[in-house]
Write a protein that holds these residues in place. Structure first.
Motif, PDB file in Angstrom:
ATOM      1  N   CYS A 146     100.128  23.023  51.201  1.00 50.96           N
ATOM      2  CA  CYS A 146     100.908  21.956  50.560  1.00 50.96           C
ATOM      3  C   CYS A 146     102.351  22.082  51.036  1.00 50.96           C
ATOM      4  O   CYS A 146     102.933  23.165  50.991  1.00 50.96           O
ATOM      5  CB  CYS A 146     100.831  22.079  49.043  1.00 50.96           C
ATOM      6  N   SER A 147     102.930  20.976  51.454  1.00 53.70           N
ATOM      7  CA  SER A 147     104.291  21.016  51.981  1.00 53.70           C
ATOM      8  C   SER A 147     105.330  21.238  50.883  1.00 53.70           C
ATOM      9  O   SER A 147     106.463  21.591  51.176  1.00 53.70           O
ATOM     10  CB  SER A 147     104.602  19.730  52.746  1.00 53.70           C
ATOM     11  N   HIS A 148     104.946  21.061  49.623  1.00 54.20           N
ATOM     12  CA  HIS A 148     105.896  21.235  48.525  1.00 54.20           C
ATOM     13  C   HIS A 148     105.788  22.608  47.870  1.00 54.20           C
ATOM     14  O   HIS A 148     106.758  23.348  47.802  1.00 54.20           O
ATOM     15  CB  HIS A 148     105.711  20.138  47.476  1.00 54.20           C
ATOM     16  N   CYS A 149     104.582  22.954  47.385  1.00 57.45           N
ATOM     17  CA  CYS A 149     104.438  24.195  46.615  1.00 57.45           C
ATOM     18  C   CYS A 149     103.840  25.340  47.429  1.00 57.45           C
ATOM     19  O   CYS A 149     103.693  26.439  46.921  1.00 57.45           O
ATOM     20  CB  CYS A 149     103.590  23.953  45.374  1.00 57.45           C
ATOM     21  N   LYS A 150     103.470  25.089  48.686  1.00 64.48           N
ATOM     22  CA  LYS A 150     102.934  26.093  49.615  1.00 64.48           C
ATOM     23  C   LYS A 150     101.561  26.643  49.210  1.00 64.48           C
ATOM     24  O   LYS A 150     101.144  27.676  49.678  1.00 64.48           O
ATOM     25  CB  LYS A 150     103.907  27.273  49.800  1.00 64.48           C
ATOM     26  N   LYS A 151     100.828  25.918  48.373  1.00 65.15           N
ATOM     27  CA  LYS A 151      99.468  26.319  48.023  1.00 65.15           C
ATOM     28  C   LYS A 151      98.599  26.176  49.266  1.00 65.15           C
ATOM     29  O   LYS A 151      98.697  25.194  49.997  1.00 65.15           O
ATOM     30  CB  LYS A 151      98.934  25.436  46.893  1.00 65.15           C
ATOM     31  N   GLN A 152      97.712  27.172  49.501  1.00 61.50           N
ATOM     32  CA  GLN A 152      96.886  27.172  50.703  1.00 61.50           C
ATOM     33  C   GLN A 152      95.422  26.971  50.351  1.00 61.50           C
ATOM     34  O   GLN A 152      94.909  27.562  49.407  1.00 61.50           O
ATOM     35  CB  GLN A 152      97.050  28.491  51.453  1.00 61.50           C
TER      36      GLN A 152
END
Length: 88
Positions: free
Chosen positions: A38-44
């Protein structure tokens, strides 16, 4: 000295909870398996064996690394193989 953490701050988490995640492909493991962030929260996330998106855990990172190695060796082997023309 300040410690860095991988946990997103409150603002990106709130943004994603309101508007949803904005996943971008960060790694192409095979033709069908990819890793997303995710480009916002960096969840992978990654693709599992059923084609569903699942959280990228250390177990899935290891599986993806092995899949990538096998896939790349297969692609290289196919590139080196001479093309045989069919004789009619």
């Amino acid at each position: 000295m300040q410690k860095t953490t991988n946990k997103p701050t409150l603002l990106p988490r709130m943004y994603c909870s309101i508007f949803g995640h904005d996943y971008k492909i960060t790694k192409r493991v095979t033709y069908h398996v990819k890793e997303y962030t995710c480009s916002h929260c960096k969840k992978q996330l990654t693709t599992n064996s059923n084609g569903e998106l699942v959280e990228l855990t250390p177990k899935y990172k290891e599986i993806n690394a092995i899949l990538e190695r096998v896939h790349n060796s297969k692609v290289e082997r196919l590139k080196e193989k001479p093309v045989l023309s069919s004789i009619c």
